[in-house]
Design a protein around this motif. Structure first.
Motif, PDB file in Angstrom:
ATOM      1  N   ARG A   1       0.853  -0.987  -0.074  1.00 14.36           N
ATOM      2  CA  ARG A   1       0.079   0.072  -0.030  1.00 14.36           C
ATOM      3  C   ARG A   1       0.857   1.247  -0.181  1.00 14.36           C
ATOM      4  NH1 ARG A   1      -3.049  -3.615   3.489  1.00 14.36           N
ATOM      5  NH2 ARG A   1      -5.081  -4.278   2.571  1.00 14.36           N
ATOM      6  N   VAL A   2       0.586   2.180  -0.928  1.00 12.81           N
ATOM      7  CA  VAL A   2       1.473   3.191  -1.135  1.00 12.81           C
ATOM      8  C   VAL A   2       0.377   4.665  -1.371  1.00 12.81           C
ATOM      9  CG1 VAL A   2       3.418   1.954  -2.232  1.00 12.81           C
ATOM     10  CG2 VAL A   2       1.595   3.086  -3.546  1.00 12.81           C
ATOM     11  N   GLY A   3       1.105   5.761  -1.281  1.00 10.27           N
ATOM     12  CA  GLY A   3       0.365   6.920  -1.315  1.00 10.27           C
ATOM     13  C   GLY A   3       1.063   7.619  -2.532  1.00 10.27           C
ATOM     14  N   VAL A   4      -0.011   8.365  -3.209  1.00  9.86           N
ATOM     15  CA  VAL A   4       0.255   8.845  -4.572  1.00  9.86           C
ATOM     16  C   VAL A   4      -0.259  10.401  -4.467  1.00  9.86           C
ATOM     17  CG1 VAL A   4       0.790   7.107  -5.977  1.00  9.86           C
ATOM     18  CG2 VAL A   4      -1.451   8.046  -5.907  1.00  9.86           C
ATOM     19  N   SER A   5       0.211  11.397  -5.109  1.00  5.25           N
ATOM     20  CA  SER A   5      -0.528  12.681  -5.407  1.00  5.25           C
ATOM     21  C   SER A   5      -1.790  12.414  -6.073  1.00  5.25           C
ATOM     22  CB  SER A   5       0.150  13.685  -5.658  1.00  5.25           C
ATOM     23  OG  SER A   5       0.658  13.396  -7.131  1.00  5.25           O
ATOM     24  N   ASP A   6      -2.434  13.674  -6.057  1.00  2.15           N
ATOM     25  CA  ASP A   6      -3.866  13.595  -6.912  1.00  2.15           C
ATOM     26  C   ASP A   6      -3.678  13.520  -8.380  1.00  2.15           C
ATOM     27  OD1 ASP A   6      -2.735  16.041  -6.877  1.00  2.15           O
ATOM     28  OD2 ASP A   6      -4.468  17.319  -6.673  1.00  2.15           O
ATOM     29  N   LYS A   7      -2.586  14.205  -9.071  1.00  8.00           N
ATOM     30  CA  LYS A   7      -2.057  14.171 -10.354  1.00  8.00           C
ATOM     31  C   LYS A   7      -1.836  12.768 -10.860  1.00  8.00           C
ATOM     32  CE  LYS A   7      -0.648  18.961 -10.632  1.00  8.00           C
ATOM     33  NZ  LYS A   7       0.484  19.622 -11.125  1.00  8.00           N
ATOM     34  N   ASP A   8      -1.059  11.990  -9.869  1.00 11.39           N
ATOM     35  CA  ASP A   8      -0.759  10.616 -10.295  1.00 11.39           C
ATOM     36  C   ASP A   8      -1.897   9.562 -10.247  1.00 11.39           C
ATOM     37  OD1 ASP A   8       1.968  11.120 -10.630  1.00 11.39           O
ATOM     38  OD2 ASP A   8       2.601  11.079  -8.759  1.00 11.39           O
ATOM     39  N   TRP A   9      -2.841  10.115  -9.027  1.00  6.17           N
ATOM     40  CA  TRP A   9      -4.147   9.189  -8.832  1.00  6.17           C
ATOM     41  C   TRP A   9      -4.728   9.368  -9.959  1.00  6.17           C
ATOM     42  CZ3 TRP A   9      -8.992  10.484  -8.847  1.00  6.17           C
ATOM     43  CH2 TRP A   9      -9.943   9.463  -8.182  1.00  6.17           C
ATOM     44  N   ALA A  10      -4.699  10.329 -10.801  1.00  8.97           N
ATOM     45  CA  ALA A  10      -5.855  10.548 -12.057  1.00  8.97           C
ATOM     46  C   ALA A  10      -5.292   9.769 -13.157  1.00  8.97           C
ATOM     47  CB  ALA A  10      -5.773  11.796 -12.271  1.00  8.97           C
ATOM     48  N   ARG A  11      -3.842   9.257 -13.205  1.00  7.37           N
ATOM     49  CA  ARG A  11      -3.118   8.621 -14.095  1.00  7.37           C
ATOM     50  C   ARG A  11      -3.373   7.193 -14.088  1.00  7.37           C
ATOM     51  NH1 ARG A  11       2.158  10.113 -14.110  1.00  7.37           N
ATOM     52  NH2 ARG A  11       2.200   9.099 -15.864  1.00  7.37           N
ATOM     53  N   LEU A  12      -3.700   6.782 -12.788  1.00  6.14           N
ATOM     54  CA  LEU A  12      -3.584   5.495 -12.667  1.00  6.14           C
ATOM     55  C   LEU A  12      -5.016   4.669 -12.710  1.00  6.14           C
ATOM     56  CD1 LEU A  12      -1.284   5.228  -9.694  1.00  6.14           C
ATOM     57  CD2 LEU A  12      -0.708   4.489 -11.840  1.00  6.14           C
TER      58      LEU A  12
END
Length: 359
Positions: free
Chosen positions: A209-220
């Motif tokens: 389990r990892v945390g990503v920014s909103d910009k990266d979340w939108a690309r995944l």
């Protein structure tokens, strides 16, 4: 005798004329120097080189880190409070689903069940008596209704007591390993306080389990590929796949949690292993590409570049946003729209007031 005074007068006049001429020359020289200082120094043009700006479509990887855990984890506790009578397992022990892990002392709990049973028996007798009286018109309808309600309440209390007694022991909810034992025999366990932490150890259940920014979340999206490196196995790279994306950010760190399911293969995993994860989004995006030597005053994702002004003799300083660095080039996500070239050689010596010359 009169010749000497006349000659002396001529010498004096000549000396006064010479002094006046030198003073005038000195004054002229001083005036010229002052005028030169007032005019100010002339700035030398800084020689610079330009490099063309290009664009590229890339799928930027997302580099993050997290901890290995099991997707099937359980924090097990007692339904009611009481004294722990027996603990049957220890940390690190493998357990089966449904296996009894611990029990409470049932003395108080059995007494509560007995009280509920006696209250139910009394409520049954009271209801039977009121029904007989009501049939003989010796009791009112209200008395019959009250007796019926009291009987139902007593039965519900008995059900509650019996249910609590059935949960005076802890059963494993998964096939897995006891990762933590938080209490011991003889301790007072509060209702809902964790006593065990169980993790499934099936190969298909290991995740990072990892945390990503909103910009990266939108690309995944679920199904995107990932590669995982563990400090415990420095020479191995494990394959993974994005299995879950959180639909809300963590209120503490403002990051979105991503769950990456990994295949351990023949390796032995345990909860808490540190992992470095490289996520590869399927969604691509367009980047502006500039040479790395064009970047000045970089600070994280923010930096600046110089571009040639419209008069071709001066420069402008533009803020940019860096996507990532790829060898000798930088992929820029914003800030150079419409520009065809940037300053490379000589950029370290420039200010926005600099005069430049191309070479």
């Amino acid at each position: 005798m009169k010749i000497i005074p006349l000659f002396t007068s001529l010498l004096l006049a000549t000396a006064l004329w010479a002094c006046g001429t030198k003073a005038e020359e000195s004054a002229n020289t001083t005036t010229t120097a002052i005028q030169s200082e007032d005019a100010g120094p002339v700035d030398a043009a800084v020689p610079v080189k330009l490099a063309p700006v290009s664009s590229v479509v890339r799928s930027e990887p997302v580099i993050v880190s997290g901890l290995v855990s099991s997707s099937e984890e359980a924090r097990l506790s007692f339904k009611i409070g009481g004294i722990i009578n027996k603990i049957y397992v220890s940390e690190g022990q493998f357990v089966r689903k449904g296996q009894v892990l611990a029990t409470l002392d049932l003395t108080e709990i059995n007494a509560q069940v007995g009280q509920a049973q006696f209250a139910t028996e009394k409520a049954d007798r009271d209801l039977a008596r009121v029904k007989a009286l009501y049939a003989d018109t010796a009791a009112t309808l209200e008395q019959l209704q009250n007796a019926t309600t009291g009987n139902n309440v007593a039965k519900q209390n008995l059900t509650i007591a019996q249910f609590n007694r059935s949960y005076a022991q802890i059963h494993s909810t998964v096939d897995g390993t006891v990762t933590r034992k938080l209490m011991n025999e003889g301790e007072l366990a509060s209702a809902g306080s964790p006593v065990f932490m169980i993790s499934s150890n099936r190969k298909s259940d290991w995740v990072v389990r990892v945390g990503v920014s909103d910009k990266d979340w939108a690309r995944l999206k679920p199904g995107d590929r990932a590669s995982v490196n563990l400090d415990a196995y420095p020479d191995q790279t494990f394959s993974g796949i994005v299995s879950k994306l959180a639909q809300a950010a963590d209120p503490m760190n403002k990051l979105y949690e991503i769950e990456v399911r990994i295949n351990p293969g023949a390796a032995r995993f345990a909860p808490g292993l540190f992992a470095k994860v490289k996520l590869q989004p399927a969604q691509s995006r367009s980047y502006t590409v500039v040479p790395i030597e064009a970047i000045v005053e970089g600070n994280g994702k923010d930096a600046f570049v110089y571009v040639l002004a419209d008069d071709k003799k001066h420069v402008r300083k533009l803020p940019i946003q860096i996507g990532f660095i790829d060898g000798a080039t930088v992929l820029v996500t914003g800030g150079i729209d419409g520009k065809t070239s940037v300053v490379t050689a000589g950029s370290a010596y420039l200010t926005e007031n600099s005069t430049v010359v191309l070479h």
